[in-house]
Design a protein around this motif. Structure first.
Motif, short mmCIF file in Angstrom:
data_model
loop_
_atom_site.label_atom_id
_atom_site.label_comp_id
_atom_site.label_asym_id
_atom_site.label_seq_id
_atom_site.Cartn_x
_atom_site.Cartn_y
_atom_site.Cartn_z
N UNK A 1 4.44 -1.83 13.36
CA UNK A 1 3.57 -2.05 12.20
C UNK A 1 2.44 -1.01 12.18
N UNK A 2 1.84 -0.76 13.32
CA UNK A 2 0.71 0.18 13.40
C UNK A 2 1.18 1.60 13.10
N UNK A 3 2.37 1.96 13.59
CA UNK A 3 2.92 3.28 13.30
C UNK A 3 3.12 3.48 11.80
N UNK A 4 3.45 2.40 11.11
CA UNK A 4 3.73 2.47 9.67
C UNK A 4 2.47 2.41 8.83
N UNK A 5 1.53 1.50 9.20
CA UNK A 5 0.38 1.24 8.35
C UNK A 5 -0.95 1.68 8.95
N UNK A 6 -0.95 2.07 10.23
CA UNK A 6 -2.21 2.45 10.87
C UNK A 6 -2.95 1.25 11.42
N UNK A 7 -4.17 1.49 11.89
CA UNK A 7 -4.94 0.44 12.56
C UNK A 7 -6.40 0.55 12.15
N UNK B 1 -5.77 -3.84 22.12
CA UNK B 1 -5.04 -3.48 23.34
C UNK B 1 -4.21 -2.22 23.13
N UNK B 2 -3.54 -2.15 21.98
CA UNK B 2 -2.72 -0.97 21.70
C UNK B 2 -3.61 0.26 21.55
N UNK B 3 -4.78 0.10 20.92
CA UNK B 3 -5.72 1.20 20.80
C UNK B 3 -6.20 1.66 22.17
N UNK B 4 -6.51 0.69 23.05
CA UNK B 4 -6.92 1.03 24.42
C UNK B 4 -5.78 1.71 25.17
N UNK B 5 -4.55 1.26 24.92
CA UNK B 5 -3.38 1.86 25.54
C UNK B 5 -3.23 3.31 25.09
N UNK B 6 -3.44 3.57 23.80
CA UNK B 6 -3.32 4.93 23.27
C UNK B 6 -4.39 5.86 23.84
N UNK B 7 -5.53 5.27 24.24
CA UNK B 7 -6.62 6.05 24.82
C UNK B 7 -6.51 6.18 26.34
N UNK B 8 -5.47 5.57 26.92
CA UNK B 8 -5.27 5.65 28.36
C UNK B 8 -6.12 4.69 29.16
N UNK B 9 -6.72 3.69 28.50
CA UNK B 9 -7.57 2.72 29.19
C UNK B 9 -6.77 1.58 29.81
N UNK B 10 -5.53 1.42 29.37
CA UNK B 10 -4.68 0.35 29.89
C UNK B 10 -3.23 0.84 29.80
N UNK B 11 -2.43 0.56 30.82
CA UNK B 11 -1.05 1.04 30.82
C UNK B 11 -0.10 -0.01 30.24
N UNK B 12 1.20 0.31 30.23
CA UNK B 12 2.19 -0.59 29.65
C UNK B 12 2.18 -1.96 30.33
N UNK B 13 2.08 -1.95 31.66
CA UNK B 13 2.08 -3.22 32.39
C UNK B 13 0.84 -4.04 32.04
#
Length: 506
Positions: A253-259, A285-297
């Motif tokens: 959804x975020x890839x399609x519509x943004x955040x 969480x996804x935004x933090x993940x994209x910034x490298x603040x949190x990993x997949x796990x």
């Protein structure tokens, strides 16, 4: 042969001395508690059925005034249920680490916000706190009201029937948490997966209790090869597949519509535009993940934690509240009076202002949470030596905070076993210990989603009571609680729903 027996007896006696008379054991045993048994200490006390296991600390708390201890080498724990003692634990960040008992949840929740400690917990809490900003909660209200409306319509087909309210409230809260915090609406296809997810959570609770009551299963190697260990893995696979699907759906959804994660840009009018892009907790969480603040796990851990805590505990709170209201017709009348004063004859949805005016309904919810707190205990590990009720308890000792028992103390709540919402009216709250009522915990590690949970419960209950009269089937005396992570009953909680045309029907 005689020497063999003698050596065996001597060996066992040495084990008994080592296990039960070491320094830690002697210090702990000053505190009153269970009768000690040869070598195993108090371990056999836990080998009970789930119903009896839940009753064990209740019975023991009635026997001892403010605290009691448990010892089975190498595990020592002190159970407390006095607000002064509980404040010492919850008020300080020095006792931030969770107790050993939570390790049972590790295969499921890993290092999510519930189980993590120290800098990891602080970082995750900082990432997630904006999810529950007031303006973001306002965005969620439209979704909650839509789900409340669907629940009301569903009940139209069940008028006069004896309904088990637990599956009913569980479906409502799962849909709500998916659509708000996770930003994913359950379709017909995913609803089936959602049902499997809910069932898997219930089964996991049973496996956790099995492991807790059987001492040898606390050894990971033995448990992993046991039948319940293999069953637990099967249910964990169902749970993790569902939450991974939720994450992937939101990423698409975020890839399609943004955040858009600016919680300040929401006006009162905006929340009623249903097509407006809404911020979800998962977006942060996804935004933090994209910034490298949190990993997949880490992303998976937090989604698993919030999916569980955000739906299961609130569902239990709603179920017990519906049962309590069904058993008190006068309380129902007072709620309906309050709702009529707010809505009149209108069938419109509730607004945030409406929810803030539901003062008596909030008292009713709080009283139900007092009698039936969904999270009925908290476990911590002492970060320093503390004195509880004149007993010195050393650093490193596990502390269990028995919320259920404290909430039912007669010296804190007069006629404690009676459902009486009036005790939470402002004039009756004067002088009450701030840590005597903690359904959402308290202190720095309090429940991050408590405002959302209260909003969700008000939305659901007000929608139901505007349309239906509740009649009792299951009473307070019928409730038999079974040991689990969340407060659950061994039998269905049954309520009848009748259409309410006006006040005369109540």
């Amino acid at each position: 042969m005689f020497l063999y027996l003698l050596y065996t007896v001597i060996f066992l006696c040495l084990l008994h001395l080592i296990f039960n008379y070491n320094k830690r054991a002697r210090t702990l045993k000053i505190i009153p508690g269970f009768k000690d048994r040869f070598i195993v200490g108090n371990a056999l006390e836990l080998m009970l059925s789930p119903v009896d296991l839940f009753e064990l600390p209740r019975r023991t708390a009635r026997k001892f005034d403010k605290l009691f201890r448990f010892w089975s080498f190498p595990i020592g724990a002190v159970c407390i249920y006095d607000p002064d003692d509980i404040e010492k634990v919850l008020h300080s960040m020095k006792h931030n680490e969770k107790a050993l008992i939570y390790n049972i949840l590790k295969p499921w929740l890993q290092d999510g916000l519930l189980l993590s400690n120290g800098s990891k917990w602080q970082q995750r809490r900082k990432i997630l706190t904006p999810s529950f900003h007031f303006n973001i909660l306002k965005q969620f209200l439209v979704t909650l009201e839509e789900n409340s409306s669907r629940l009301v319509k569903e009940l139209e087909n069940k008028i006069g029937q004896e309904i088990d309210v637990v599956p009913l409230t569980s479906e409502y809260t799962l849909n709500s948490i998916c659509e708000t915090s996770m930003g994913t609406k359950l379709s017909e296809e995913t609803s089936s997966a959602g049902l499997s997810y809910k069932n898997a959570i219930y089964e996991l609770g049973k496996k956790f209790v099995d492991r807790f009551t059987k001492v040898h299963y606390n050894i990971d190697f033995i448990f992993s090869f046991s039948s319940i260990g293999k069953e637990q893995n099967r249910y964990l696979d169902i749970v993790h597949k569902f939450t991974k699907r939720v994450i992937n759906d939101r990423k698409e959804y975020i890839e399609k519509y943004g955040i858009d994660i600016n919680e300040e840009n929401v006006s009162d009018e905006d929340i009623f535009f249903k097509n407006k892009k809404k911020t979800a907790m998962l977006d942060l969480l996804i935004s933090a993940h994209n910034k490298g603040l949190i990993n997949d796990q880490g992303l998976q851990e937090e989604v698993d934690t919030f999916m569980f805590e955000g739906h299961d505990t609130t569902a239990a709170g709603l179920a017990f509240c519906l049962m309590s209201l069904a058993n008190d017709i006068e309380v129902q009348k007072r709620i309906v009076d309050e709702l009529d004063a707010i809505f009149g004859n209108s069938t419109r949805s509730a607004t945030m202002d409406d929810l803030s005016r539901m003062h008596y309904l909030e008292c009713c919810i709080k009283e139900s949470l007092r009698l039936y707190p969904p999270v009925h205990f908290i476990g911590r590990r002492l970060g320093e030596t503390v004195t509880f009720s004149n007993y010195l308890v050393e650093k490193g000792t596990y502390i269990l905070l028995l919320i259920y028992d404290m909430h039912r103390r007669e010296d804190l709540f007069k006629d404690a076993l009676k459902y009486n919402p009036d005790r939470f009216l402002p004039e009756n709250n004067v002088g009450r210990h701030p840590f005597s009522f903690i359904p959402f915990s308290a202190g720095p590690r309090n429940c991050i989603g408590q405002r959302f949970a209260m909003m969700e419960m008000k939305s659901c209950l007000s929608a139901v009571l505007r349309r239906y009269k509740l009649e009792p089937v299951t009473g307070h005396a019928d409730i038999e609680i079974t040991a689990d992570v969340v407060l659950r009953t061994s039998h269905p909680i049954l309520v009848k729903f009748l259409k309410r045309e006006d006040q005369s029907n109540i």
